[in-house]
Design an enzyme around this catalytic site. Structure first.
Site, short mmCIF file in Angstrom:
data_model
loop_
_atom_site.label_atom_id
_atom_site.label_comp_id
_atom_site.label_asym_id
_atom_site.label_seq_id
_atom_site.Cartn_x
_atom_site.Cartn_y
_atom_site.Cartn_z
N LYS A 76 0.81 -1.23 0.00
CA LYS A 76 0.00 0.00 0.00
C LYS A 76 0.85 1.28 0.00
CE LYS A 76 -4.19 -1.98 1.95
NZ LYS A 76 -5.22 -1.99 2.97
N ASP A 112 -9.93 2.44 2.30
CA ASP A 112 -9.98 1.86 3.65
C ASP A 112 -10.54 2.90 4.62
OD1 ASP A 112 -8.90 -0.67 3.01
OD2 ASP A 112 -6.88 0.18 2.99
O1 LIG Z 1 -10.46 -7.72 1.05
C1 LIG Z 1 -9.23 -7.75 0.95
O2 LIG Z 1 -8.60 -8.79 0.85
C2 LIG Z 1 -8.46 -6.44 0.95
O3 LIG Z 1 -7.11 -6.74 0.67
C3 LIG Z 1 -8.57 -5.78 2.33
C4 LIG Z 1 -7.94 -4.40 2.39
O4 LIG Z 1 -6.54 -4.48 2.42
C5 LIG Z 1 -8.41 -3.52 1.25
O5 LIG Z 1 -7.67 -2.31 1.26
C6 LIG Z 1 -8.29 -4.17 -0.12
O6 LIG Z 1 -8.93 -3.31 -1.06
C7 LIG Z 1 -8.98 -5.51 -0.14
#
Ligand SMILES: O=C(O)[C@]1(O)C[C@@H](O)[C@@H](O)[C@H](O)C1
Ligand SMILES: NC(=O)c1ccc[n+]([C@@H]2O[C@H](COP(=O)([O-])OP(=O)(O)OC[C@H]3O[C@@H](n4cnc5c(N)ncnc54)[C@H](O)[C@@H]3O)[C@@H](O)[C@H]2O)c1
Length: 305
Positions: A76, A112
Site C-alpha cells: 500500500k 480503507d
Molecule cells: O479484502 C481484501 O482482501 C483487501 O485486501 C482488504 C484491504 O486491504 C483492502 O484495502 C483491499 O482493497 C482488499
C-alpha cells in the site's frame, strides 16, 4: 470480446490474497447491475514475487487491459511511487489501496479510510465522537484513525502494545489534524482511558480465528460505550458478542470490509454499489466460510484478513 469501456477487469495485488472476499463482492454487485466485471486476485506469494514487483505488475495490468486494481499488504505504500496522481486523502494518509488505470495513467485512492467512515456513519449514526479510544495503530488502524479524525473526533487515544508505533502514528495524525488531540498510550493505561471515552474502536488482530480472545478487560466496557471492531473473521468476535451482551451499540468488522469494496467499486466502475446488498452477500460468504470451518474442526480458512 469487449474493450475497456464495455467491460471491467479488476485485480487485487498483495500477499495471501486468495481467500479475499473483495473479488466476489465486486463480481456479484456487477452481475446484479448487469455490468460485465471480472475481478482476479494476483497473489505475490503464489507468484513468488517480492512486494517491490508491484510497479511491474501495474505495467502488466495496464498492458492487459485492466481498469483498476486494489492493492493490499505489503504494497500500500510501495505502490505510491509508481502513480501519476494520488487523491489528497490517500497522499495525506500515506497509503493507497485502489488504483484506477485511465488513459495510460495510474491514479491512487484510499477506500480503507472512506469505507470505515461510511461504515461508522451508517452503522452507528448516533455515536458520540468527542472522545474515542482506538486499540491498534498498524496498517488498518492508521486508515481507521484518519477516518475517525475526519469524522470529527476531538480527542483520540491511540493505544498500541508497540509504544513507538503509537507515538509515531499519534504524531503524524496530530500534524494532519491540528484541531484534534491525538495521544499515544500503551494497553496498561486502558483502565484510566475507558471511563472517559465515548467509544472504543478495535484494530488489533485479537479476536480473529487465529488469535482468539478479548483485546481488553471486558469489565472496562460500559453499556453507554459504542464499540466498533474491524476484525471480521469471525464476524461475531468475542468483543462484538460481549459488547452486545452489555447493551453497547456495536459495529462489526464486516461493515468496513464492505465499505472499502463499495467505494472501490464506485471509483473503478463509475457506478454506485448498493451497500446493503453487498453486505448481505458478504454475510452469506462469511457464513459459508464459518460453516465449512466448523465441519473442519473449528478452524477458519487460512484467511489472513
Ligand atoms: O479484502 C481484501 O482482501 C483487501 O485486501 C482488504 C484491504 O486491504 C483492502 O484495502 C483491499 O482493497 C482488499
Ligand atoms: N474490516 C476490514 O476491512 C479490515 C481490513 C484490514 C484488516 N482488518 C483486521 O484488522 C486487524 C489489524 O490489521 P492491520 O493491518 O492494522 O495489522 P497490523 O499488524 O498492521 O497492526 C496491528 C497492530 O496491533 C497492535 N497490537 C497487537 N496486539 C495488541 C494488543 N493486544 N494490544 C494493543 N495493541 C496490539 C500491533 O502492535 C500493531 O501495531 C487484522 O488482523 C484484521 O483482522 C480488517
Amino acid at each position: 470480446m469487449s474493450n475497456r469501456a464495455e467491460s471491467v477487469l479488476v485485480g487485487l495485488i498483495g500477499e495471501g490474497v486468495m481467500p479475499s472476499l473483495t473479488p466476489p463482492m465486486h463480481e456479484r454487485e456487477a452481475d446484479v447491475q448487469g455490468l460485465r466485471l471480472l475481478y482476479r486476485p494476483i497473489d505475490l506469494l503464489e507468484l513468488a514475487l517480492p512486494a517491490a514487483a508491484v510497479g511491474d505488475l501495474l505495467t502488466a495490468a495496464q498492458h492487459m487491459g485492466f481498469n483498476g486494481l486494489n492493492i493490499t499488504h505489503p504494497c500500500k505504500q510501495l505502490v505510491m511511487k509508481h502513480l501519476d496522481e494520488i487523491s489528497d486523502d490517500a497522499a495525506r494518509l500515506g497509503a493507497v489501496n485502489t488504483v484506477l488505470i485511465q488513459d495510460g495513467r495510474y491514479i491512487g485512492h484510499n477506500t480503507d479510510f472512506s469505507g470505515f467512515g461510511s461504515a461508522l456513519a451508517d452503522g452507528l449514526p448516533d455515536a458520540h465522537l468527542d472522545r474515542v479510544v482506538q486499540l491498534g495503530a498498524g496498517g488498518a488502524g492508521s486508515a481507521v484513525a484518519y477516518a475517525l479524525l475526519k469524522a470529527g473526533v476531538k480527542e483520540l487515544d491511540l493505544v498500541d502494545m508497540d509504544a513507538n508505533r503509537a507515538a509515531e502514528r499519534a504524531a503524524e495524525l496530530g500534524e494532519l489534524f491540528p484541531e484534534a488531540s491525538v495521544t499515544p498510550h500503551t494497553p496498561n493505561e486502558l483502565a484510566q482511558l475507558m471511563p472517559r471515552t465515548d467509544g472504543l474502536v478495535h484494530c488489533t488482530p485479537i479476536g480473529m480465528a487465529a488469535h482468539p480472545g478479548l483485546p481488553l478487560d471486558i469489565e472496562l466496557l460500559e453499556p453507554r460505550h459504542w464499540v466498533a471492531d474491524i476484525v471480521y473473521r469471525p464476524i461475531d468476535t468475542q468483543l462484538v458478542r460481549e459488547a452486545r451482551a452489555k447493551g453497547c451499540a456495536v459495529l462489526d468488522g464486516g461493515r468496513m470490509a464492505v465499505g472499502q469494496a463499495a467505494d472501490a467499486f464506485q471509483l473503478i466502475t463509475g457506478r454506485v454499489a448498493d451497500r446493503e446488498r453487498m453486505r448481505a452477500h458478504f454475510l452469506e460468504l462469511i457464513a459459508q466460510e464459518e460453516a465449512a470451518a466448523s465441519l473442519n474442526g473449528g478452524t477458519l480458512a487460512k484467511a489472513a484478513r
